[in-house]
Structure formats: structure tokens, C-alpha cells
Design a protein around this motif. Structure first.
Motif, PDB file in Angstrom:
ATOM      1  N   VAL A  71       0.843  -1.197   0.000  1.00  0.00           N
ATOM      2  CA  VAL A  71       0.000   0.000   0.000  1.00  0.00           C
ATOM      3  C   VAL A  71       0.881   1.252   0.000  1.00  0.00           C
ATOM      4  CG1 VAL A  71      -1.603   1.344   1.408  1.00  0.00           C
ATOM      5  CG2 VAL A  71      -1.942  -1.121   1.155  1.00  0.00           C
ATOM      6  N   GLY A  72       0.536   2.202  -0.859  1.00  0.00           N
ATOM      7  CA  GLY A  72       1.242   3.482  -0.872  1.00  0.00           C
ATOM      8  C   GLY A  72       2.589   3.469  -1.565  1.00  0.00           C
ATOM      9  N   ALA A  73       2.938   2.363  -2.241  1.00  0.00           N
ATOM     10  CA  ALA A  73       4.259   2.272  -2.869  1.00  0.00           C
ATOM     11  C   ALA A  73       4.349   3.106  -4.137  1.00  0.00           C
ATOM     12  CB  ALA A  73       4.602   0.816  -3.176  1.00  0.00           C
ATOM     13  N   GLY A  74       3.211   3.359  -4.795  1.00  0.00           N
ATOM     14  CA  GLY A  74       3.242   4.201  -5.986  1.00  0.00           C
ATOM     15  C   GLY A  74       2.810   3.517  -7.265  1.00  0.00           C
ATOM     16  N   LYS A  75       1.956   2.484  -7.160  1.00  0.00           N
ATOM     17  CA  LYS A  75       1.473   1.805  -8.376  1.00  0.00           C
ATOM     18  C   LYS A  75       0.645   2.757  -9.238  1.00  0.00           C
ATOM     19  CE  LYS A  75      -0.740  -1.430  -6.185  1.00  0.00           C
ATOM     20  NZ  LYS A  75      -0.484  -0.862  -4.842  1.00  0.00           N
ATOM     21  N   SER A  76      -0.325   3.416  -8.614  1.00  0.00           N
ATOM     22  CA  SER A  76      -1.181   4.340  -9.361  1.00  0.00           C
ATOM     23  C   SER A  76      -0.380   5.538  -9.869  1.00  0.00           C
ATOM     24  CB  SER A  76      -2.345   4.812  -8.489  1.00  0.00           C
ATOM     25  OG  SER A  76      -3.145   3.709  -8.079  1.00  0.00           O
ATOM     26  N   SER A  77       0.590   5.989  -9.083  1.00  0.00           N
ATOM     27  CA  SER A  77       1.434   7.104  -9.516  1.00  0.00           C
ATOM     28  C   SER A  77       2.277   6.702 -10.724  1.00  0.00           C
ATOM     29  CB  SER A  77       2.342   7.567  -8.373  1.00  0.00           C
ATOM     30  OG  SER A  77       1.589   8.154  -7.331  1.00  0.00           O
ATOM     31  N   PHE A  78       2.715   5.444 -10.775  1.00  0.00           N
ATOM     32  CA  PHE A  78       3.468   4.981 -11.938  1.00  0.00           C
ATOM     33  C   PHE A  78       2.582   4.996 -13.184  1.00  0.00           C
ATOM     34  CE2 PHE A  78       4.808   1.328 -14.651  1.00  0.00           C
ATOM     35  CZ  PHE A  78       5.966   1.914 -15.165  1.00  0.00           C
ATOM     36  N   ILE A  79       1.340   4.536 -13.030  1.00  0.00           N
ATOM     37  CA  ILE A  79       0.407   4.567 -14.160  1.00  0.00           C
ATOM     38  C   ILE A  79       0.218   6.004 -14.647  1.00  0.00           C
ATOM     39  CG2 ILE A  79      -2.014   4.190 -14.827  1.00  0.00           C
ATOM     40  CD1 ILE A  79      -1.961   1.779 -12.845  1.00  0.00           C
ATOM     41  N   ASN A  80      -0.001   6.935 -13.714  1.00  0.00           N
ATOM     42  CA  ASN A  80      -0.149   8.339 -14.099  1.00  0.00           C
ATOM     43  C   ASN A  80       1.115   8.877 -14.762  1.00  0.00           C
ATOM     44  OD1 ASN A  80      -2.801   8.699 -13.194  1.00  0.00           O
ATOM     45  ND2 ASN A  80      -2.154   9.195 -11.121  1.00  0.00           N
ATOM     46  N   ARG A  93      -5.363  10.172 -14.071  1.00  0.00           N
ATOM     47  CA  ARG A  93      -6.396   9.173 -14.350  1.00  0.00           C
ATOM     48  C   ARG A  93      -6.509   8.128 -13.252  1.00  0.00           C
ATOM     49  NH1 ARG A  93      -5.679   6.710 -20.128  1.00  0.00           N
ATOM     50  NH2 ARG A  93      -7.038   5.154 -19.177  1.00  0.00           N
ATOM     51  N   ALA A  94      -5.373   7.678 -12.721  1.00  0.00           N
ATOM     52  CA  ALA A  94      -5.392   6.703 -11.625  1.00  0.00           C
ATOM     53  C   ALA A  94      -5.332   7.471 -10.311  1.00  0.00           C
ATOM     54  CB  ALA A  94      -4.210   5.743 -11.746  1.00  0.00           C
ATOM     55  N   PHE A  95      -6.258   7.181  -9.401  1.00  0.00           N
ATOM     56  CA  PHE A  95      -6.284   7.878  -8.121  1.00  0.00           C
ATOM     57  C   PHE A  95      -5.143   7.384  -7.251  1.00  0.00           C
ATOM     58  CE2 PHE A  95     -10.772   8.265  -9.445  1.00  0.00           C
ATOM     59  CZ  PHE A  95     -10.873   9.645  -9.398  1.00  0.00           C
ATOM     60  N   ALA A  96      -4.169   8.254  -7.015  1.00  0.00           N
ATOM     61  CA  ALA A  96      -2.990   7.865  -6.239  1.00  0.00           C
ATOM     62  C   ALA A  96      -3.280   7.974  -4.750  1.00  0.00           C
ATOM     63  CB  ALA A  96      -1.805   8.743  -6.619  1.00  0.00           C
ATOM     64  N   ASN A  97      -2.627   7.098  -3.980  1.00  0.00           N
ATOM     65  CA  ASN A  97      -2.837   7.024  -2.540  1.00  0.00           C
ATOM     66  C   ASN A  97      -1.785   7.851  -1.815  1.00  0.00           C
ATOM     67  OD1 ASN A  97      -3.581   6.191   0.044  1.00  0.00           O
ATOM     68  ND2 ASN A  97      -2.231   4.418  -0.026  1.00  0.00           N
ATOM     69  N   THR A  98      -2.221   8.657  -0.828  1.00  0.00           N
ATOM     70  CA  THR A  98      -1.274   9.409  -0.009  1.00  0.00           C
ATOM     71  C   THR A  98      -1.312   8.970   1.448  1.00  0.00           C
ATOM     72  OG1 THR A  98      -2.940  11.136   0.360  1.00  0.00           O
ATOM     73  CG2 THR A  98      -1.418  11.444  -1.483  1.00  0.00           C
ATOM     74  N   GLY A  99      -2.084   7.943   1.774  1.00  0.00           N
ATOM     75  CA  GLY A  99      -2.197   7.467   3.150  1.00  0.00           C
ATOM     76  C   GLY A  99      -1.703   6.049   3.301  1.00  0.00           C
ATOM     77  N   THR A 104      -6.731   1.677  -4.206  1.00  0.00           N
ATOM     78  CA  THR A 104      -7.193   0.820  -5.294  1.00  0.00           C
ATOM     79  C   THR A 104      -7.888  -0.405  -4.724  1.00  0.00           C
ATOM     80  OG1 THR A 104      -5.344   1.545  -6.671  1.00  0.00           O
ATOM     81  CG2 THR A 104      -6.465  -0.478  -7.335  1.00  0.00           C
ATOM     82  N   ASN A 105      -9.186  -0.522  -4.952  1.00  0.00           N
ATOM     83  CA  ASN A 105      -9.940  -1.686  -4.503  1.00  0.00           C
ATOM     84  C   ASN A 105     -10.460  -2.508  -5.674  1.00  0.00           C
ATOM     85  OD1 ASN A 105      -9.755  -1.217  -1.671  1.00  0.00           O
ATOM     86  ND2 ASN A 105     -11.220   0.449  -1.900  1.00  0.00           N
ATOM     87  N   GLU A 106     -10.383  -1.943  -6.874  1.00  0.00           N
ATOM     88  CA  GLU A 106     -10.848  -2.654  -8.056  1.00  0.00           C
ATOM     89  C   GLU A 106      -9.669  -3.153  -8.882  1.00  0.00           C
ATOM     90  OE1 GLU A 106     -13.338  -0.254 -10.463  1.00  0.00           O
ATOM     91  OE2 GLU A 106     -15.036  -0.294  -9.092  1.00  0.00           O
ATOM     92  N   TYR A 107      -9.925  -4.218  -9.652  1.00  0.00           N
ATOM     93  CA  TYR A 107      -8.981  -4.648 -10.662  1.00  0.00           C
ATOM     94  C   TYR A 107      -9.208  -3.733 -11.851  1.00  0.00           C
ATOM     95  CZ  TYR A 107      -6.216  -7.823 -13.579  1.00  0.00           C
ATOM     96  OH  TYR A 107      -5.262  -8.369 -14.399  1.00  0.00           O
ATOM     97  N   ASN A 126      -2.440  -2.982 -15.565  1.00  0.00           N
ATOM     98  CA  ASN A 126      -3.475  -3.401 -14.616  1.00  0.00           C
ATOM     99  C   ASN A 126      -3.029  -3.117 -13.195  1.00  0.00           C
ATOM    100  OD1 ASN A 126      -4.570  -5.221 -17.001  1.00  0.00           O
ATOM    101  ND2 ASN A 126      -6.111  -5.228 -15.376  1.00  0.00           N
ATOM    102  N   ASP A 127      -3.914  -2.475 -12.437  1.00  0.00           N
ATOM    103  CA  ASP A 127      -3.636  -2.117 -11.047  1.00  0.00           C
ATOM    104  C   ASP A 127      -4.344  -3.098 -10.116  1.00  0.00           C
ATOM    105  OD1 ASP A 127      -2.571  -0.709  -8.987  1.00  0.00           O
ATOM    106  OD2 ASP A 127      -3.777   1.097  -9.257  1.00  0.00           O
ATOM    107  N   MET A 128      -3.645  -3.485  -9.047  1.00  0.00           N
ATOM    108  CA  MET A 128      -4.173  -4.416  -8.037  1.00  0.00           C
ATOM    109  C   MET A 128      -4.343  -3.689  -6.706  1.00  0.00           C
ATOM    110  SD  MET A 128      -4.615  -7.801  -8.695  1.00  0.00           S
ATOM    111  CE  MET A 128      -4.303  -8.575  -7.113  1.00  0.00           C
TER     112      MET A 128
END
Length: 303
Positions: A71-80, A93-99, A104-107, A126-128
Motif C-alpha cells: 500500500v502506498g508504494a506508488g502503483k497508481s502514480s506509476f500509471i499516471n 487518471r489513476a487515483f494515487a494514494n497518499t495514506g 485501489t480496490n478494483e482490478y 493493470n492495477d491491483m
């Protein structure tokens, strides 16, 4: 009562006389010679490779990259960051996590527009759901979902449930007959560089187990080491300095020893997260890593 005041005064006096905490030692100086040699002038060549790429094989028109990690490692940020570098504008486009909880709860599958003609790039990301310190039951659920995702059985939009893995009887999200385009072609573990030496043992074991599953399925496995700008102040000033950071070199070696990924398959990266404008050097690094991910996965396709 007098004794009580004397005791309080004694404690207060001792506290006042304690020396202040020593300041954190300065980071070691950058190496004179880079431990990793990169040609920062290859940006256009890397972009051309990505623009011209087509998956090999009859009926194979989509190359699938699966991202997973804590969690919070930057998967969504990498996609962006990938979308930003390819579409030449900062993307959200991908909602990045700051907490500390997984955003990301959806595939979720992300495809990227190529130019202004409506054409799409022949690869998807694909984001997990993010990994955290899971109990034994939740760990088994996560690993089962990961294995189904790698085999192409999970449909886009499936909401992960930490209590139970996706059922084969779920007509909406279970893909009974995945094609070559549904299957994962490369697995990418995304890990915060600063957390490498603090990863929970259960998280390390899950990454190792999923790596074993990927190997059995013939899926290559690489890692992205994010937030490298937080490792050394000189990297924050200039991302090219990461190649001369001893600390970052050690983190690459430590991660390799922890999870078994070769050092030349671990890619340090600074994602876009606070920037409002594109940066040529960040773009160059993002595109180079994306190219290597495609090349490593594509090599397995043609073998």
C-alpha cells in the motif's frame, strides 16, 4: 507531599540536564562514478520504440503489465507517470494514494491513447489492491486473486474482497476462457525505496510466493523502486543523481536479496506526484523503464 515535590523536581532537573538528541548524520556523498550507467539522451529512441511496438504472435494485440506491491508504494502514480510521459501532459487518471490504506480496490485496466487519431497503444497496465500486513487467511485470498489475475481470469472492474477470492461462479467478473490478450505478460512489483529494509516479513513472503507462481506460469517478474527522491537530497534536486547514490545502490542490492529479483531487473524511479509540469529527465527515466518492461516481457513471448 514534600517528598512528592522533591521527586518531581529531581526528575525535572535530570531531564533538563540531558544532552539534546544528536542530529541525523548527513547522507554519504555521491559517488564520483555512477554505479548505473544510463544514456539520458535516449528519450526519443525509447519513445520511438514504444510507439512502434507490436506484440508478437497471431491474435496477440494486447501486452498486459500487472502491477502489485505494498500500500502506498506508488502503483497508481506509476500509471499516471506513464500516461503523462506518453500523452505529454500531467495525468491524474489513476487515483494515487497518499495514506496508509489502499486506494485501489478494483482490478482496474488502463489503456493509453496514442496521438490524436483515437488509436491506442498495444499495451495496458493493470492495477491491483495494495499489499499490507495480512493475516494468514487474507494472505491466501490475495495470492489466489493474484494467480487468477495472472492467468487472465479476472475481468476489469472486479472489486477485491479480503475475506474471499473471486469465485469461478461469478458470471460478471470471472473470465472462464481467457485469451492470450487477457493473460498477464509481465509482473511488476512496485516498492517504496525507503521501505525496503522495513518491509514486513509477511509482505516479503507474499512477494516471493507470487514470484514463484509467476515463474511457474512463465511470466517474467521485475520491480520498480519508487520515491527515490526521498533517499538523498541530491536526487530530489536532480533525478540523474540517483545513479551516483550509494544508499540507493544498497537498496537495490537489499531488495534483490530479499525477494530474488536480479539487480538488473530492479528499476529506480521518480514518479510524477507533486509536479505541475513535465520534466525531461523524469520523462526519459519513465520511458526507459517502460521500454525495459516491454522488452523483458516480449522476450518471453518470442521464446
Amino acid at each position: 507531599m514534600a517528598n512528592l515535590f522533591r521527586n518531581i523536581w529531581s526528575i525535572f532537573s535530570r531531564t533538563r540536564s540531558l544532552p539534546p538528541n544528536p542530529p541525523n548524520p548527513p547522507p554519504p556523498p555521491l559517488l564520483d562514478e555512477p554505479w548505473l550507467k544510463l544514456n539520458w539522451g535516449d528519450r526519443e529512441n525509447d519513445l520511438q520504440f514504444i510507439n512502434n511496438y507490436k506484440p508478437k504472435g497471431e491474435g496477440h494485440h494486447q501486452f498486459r503489465i500487472l502491477l502489485h506491491g505494498p500500500v502506498g508504494a506508488g502503483k497508481s502514480s506509476f500509471i499516471n507517470s506513464v500516461i503523462s510521459a506518453l500523452e505529454a501532459k500531467i495525468s491524474h487518471r489513476a487515483f494515487a494514494n497518499t495514506g496508509q490504506s489502499s486506494f485501489t480496490n478494483e482490478y482496474k485496466m488502463y489503456s493509453i491513447k496514442k496521438g490524436n487519431q483515437g488509436e491506442m497503444y498495444p499495451f495496458v497496465l493493470n492495477d491491483m489492491m495494495g499489499l499490507k500486513n495480512l493475516g494468514r487467511k487474507y494472505r491466501r485470498v490475495y495470492e489466489k486473486d493474484m494467480k487468477m489475475a495472472m492467468k487472465g481470469h479476472i475481468q476489469d472492474g472486479y472489486t477485491f474482497n479480503p475475506e474471499s477470492a473471486l469465485s469461478k461462479n461469478n458470471p460478471l467478473h470471472y473470465n472462464k476462457n481467457p485469451t492470450i490478450n487477457d493473460k498477464v505478460h509481465i509482473l511488476v512489483s512496485v516498492i517504496d525505496a525507503d521501505s525496503v529494509n522495513r518491509l514486513d516479513k509477511s509482505v516479503v513472503e507474499i512477494i516471493q510466493d507470487i514470484r514463484d507462481e509467476a515463474t511457474e506460469l512463465g511470466i517474467p517478474h521485475v520491480a520498480i523502486l519508487t520515491k527515490i527522491d526521498e533517499v538523498h537530497p541530491e536526487i530530489n534536486k536532480d533525478v540523474k543523481n540517483f545513479c551516483r547514490s550509494q544508499e540507493l545502490q544498497k537498496k537495490v542490492k537489499d531488495l534483490s536479496n530479499l525477494v530474488g529479483i536480479p539487480q538488473n531487473c530492479i528499476f529506480p524511479l521518480k514518479n510524477y506526484h507533486s509536479e505541475m509540469m513535465l520534466n525531461d529527465d523524469m520523462d526519459a527515466l519513465i520511458l526507459k523503464i517502460l521500454r525495459r518492461i516491454i522488452e523483458i516481457g516480449d522476450e518471453k513471448l518470442s521464446s
